[in-house]
Motif scaffolding. Structure first.
Motif, PDB file in Angstrom:
ATOM      1  N   LYS A 179       0.840  -1.187   0.000  1.00 26.26           N
ATOM      2  CA  LYS A 179       0.000   0.000   0.000  1.00 26.26           C
ATOM      3  C   LYS A 179       0.882   1.246   0.000  1.00 26.26           C
ATOM      4  O   LYS A 179       1.823   1.346   0.773  1.00 26.26           O
ATOM      5  CB  LYS A 179      -0.916  -0.011   1.220  1.00 26.26           C
ATOM      6  N   VAL A 180       0.556   2.176  -0.892  1.00 27.23           N
ATOM      7  CA  VAL A 180       1.343   3.386  -1.107  1.00 27.23           C
ATOM      8  C   VAL A 180       0.487   4.602  -0.757  1.00 27.23           C
ATOM      9  O   VAL A 180      -0.693   4.657  -1.112  1.00 27.23           O
ATOM     10  CB  VAL A 180       1.805   3.454  -2.585  1.00 27.23           C
ATOM     11  N   PHE A 215      -0.266   4.985 -11.995  1.00 22.08           N
ATOM     12  CA  PHE A 215       0.401   3.930 -11.241  1.00 22.08           C
ATOM     13  C   PHE A 215       0.406   2.616 -12.016  1.00 22.08           C
ATOM     14  O   PHE A 215       1.297   1.794 -11.843  1.00 22.08           O
ATOM     15  CB  PHE A 215      -0.229   3.760  -9.857  1.00 22.08           C
ATOM     16  N   VAL A 254      -2.545  -2.422 -10.489  1.00 26.27           N
ATOM     17  CA  VAL A 254      -3.077  -1.746  -9.310  1.00 26.27           C
ATOM     18  C   VAL A 254      -4.199  -2.617  -8.736  1.00 26.27           C
ATOM     19  O   VAL A 254      -5.154  -2.940  -9.431  1.00 26.27           O
ATOM     20  CB  VAL A 254      -3.608  -0.336  -9.675  1.00 26.27           C
ATOM     21  N   GLU A 281      -2.922   0.559  -3.740  1.00 22.82           N
ATOM     22  CA  GLU A 281      -2.387  -0.743  -3.365  1.00 22.82           C
ATOM     23  C   GLU A 281      -1.987  -1.457  -4.648  1.00 22.82           C
ATOM     24  O   GLU A 281      -2.811  -1.629  -5.548  1.00 22.82           O
ATOM     25  CB  GLU A 281      -3.413  -1.557  -2.589  1.00 22.82           C
ATOM     26  N   MET A 282      -0.716  -1.827  -4.710  1.00 25.11           N
ATOM     27  CA  MET A 282      -0.204  -2.490  -5.900  1.00 25.11           C
ATOM     28  C   MET A 282       0.013  -3.968  -5.611  1.00 25.11           C
ATOM     29  O   MET A 282       0.309  -4.362  -4.485  1.00 25.11           O
ATOM     30  CB  MET A 282       1.075  -1.810  -6.371  1.00 25.11           C
ATOM     31  N   ASP A 319       5.217  -5.839  -4.773  1.00 22.24           N
ATOM     32  CA  ASP A 319       5.973  -4.920  -3.921  1.00 22.24           C
ATOM     33  C   ASP A 319       7.110  -4.226  -4.668  1.00 22.24           C
ATOM     34  O   ASP A 319       7.360  -3.046  -4.460  1.00 22.24           O
ATOM     35  CB  ASP A 319       6.539  -5.644  -2.702  1.00 22.24           C
ATOM     36  N   GLU A 378       7.284  -3.467  -7.818  1.00 24.71           N
ATOM     37  CA  GLU A 378       6.709  -2.453  -8.701  1.00 24.71           C
ATOM     38  C   GLU A 378       6.230  -1.244  -7.898  1.00 24.71           C
ATOM     39  O   GLU A 378       6.367  -0.105  -8.336  1.00 24.71           O
ATOM     40  CB  GLU A 378       5.581  -3.059  -9.534  1.00 24.71           C
ATOM     41  N   ALA A 379       5.691  -1.485  -6.714  1.00 31.63           N
ATOM     42  CA  ALA A 379       5.273  -0.385  -5.836  1.00 31.63           C
ATOM     43  C   ALA A 379       6.480   0.444  -5.416  1.00 31.63           C
ATOM     44  O   ALA A 379       6.434   1.676  -5.413  1.00 31.63           O
ATOM     45  CB  ALA A 379       4.541  -0.932  -4.616  1.00 31.63           C
ATOM     46  N   LYS A 380       7.576  -0.238  -5.067  1.00 28.29           N
ATOM     47  CA  LYS A 380       8.799   0.471  -4.670  1.00 28.29           C
ATOM     48  C   LYS A 380       9.354   1.301  -5.829  1.00 28.29           C
ATOM     49  O   LYS A 380       9.855   2.408  -5.626  1.00 28.29           O
ATOM     50  CB  LYS A 380       9.848  -0.520  -4.171  1.00 28.29           C
ATOM     51  N   ALA A 413       7.523   2.615  -8.254  1.00 30.90           N
ATOM     52  CA  ALA A 413       6.612   3.755  -8.382  1.00 30.90           C
ATOM     53  C   ALA A 413       6.957   4.822  -7.347  1.00 30.90           C
ATOM     54  O   ALA A 413       6.995   6.015  -7.664  1.00 30.90           O
ATOM     55  CB  ALA A 413       5.165   3.292  -8.217  1.00 30.90           C
ATOM     56  N   VAL A 424       5.617   4.550   1.287  1.00 33.13           N
ATOM     57  CA  VAL A 424       4.903   3.390   1.804  1.00 33.13           C
ATOM     58  C   VAL A 424       3.892   3.869   2.839  1.00 33.13           C
ATOM     59  O   VAL A 424       4.217   4.671   3.714  1.00 33.13           O
ATOM     60  CB  VAL A 424       5.887   2.381   2.444  1.00 33.13           C
TER      61      VAL A 424
END
Length: 97
Positions: free
Chosen positions: A2-3, A21, A27, A48-49, A52, A54-56, A58, A76
């Motif tokens: 979750k971002v 995103f 997503v 929320e991706m 993890d 890919e979220a990092k 972004a 985060v």
């Protein structure tokens, strides 16, 4: 993962933010927080991706970036829904002797 996104321009909608995103990966969910009375954006939200890494990526690419001329903060999301503590919880915040 979750971002948290802060500093969002008020004109940005969830579909647009999901597409931005989505350039980094799938997503899972997205929510722009809105005022209860006016239903207008409060300028922050959560994405929320699925992945993890890919979220990092972004977060790395978007934190501090300019979006519609506004600098956004992306990091985060902190989990605020932790367990209730027993030290004074539910007693109005002061100790009775």
């Amino acid at each position: 993962m979750k971002v948290f996104i802060a500093g969002l321009p008020l004109e940005v909608n969830e579909a647009e933010l999901s597409a931005v995103f989505g350039d980094f990966g799938p997503v899972k969910s997205l929510r722009i927080i809105k005022d209860r009375e006016t239903k207008e954006s409060r300028g922050f939200g959560f994405v929320e991706m699925v992945n993890d890494d890919e979220a990092k990526e972004a977060i790395r690419c978007m934190n501090g970036a300019s979006y519609y001329g506004r600098k956004i903060t992306v990091n985060v999301a902190e989990d605020k829904g932790g367990p209730v503590t027993t030290n004074g919880g539910g007693k109005g915040g002061f100790r009775r002797n």
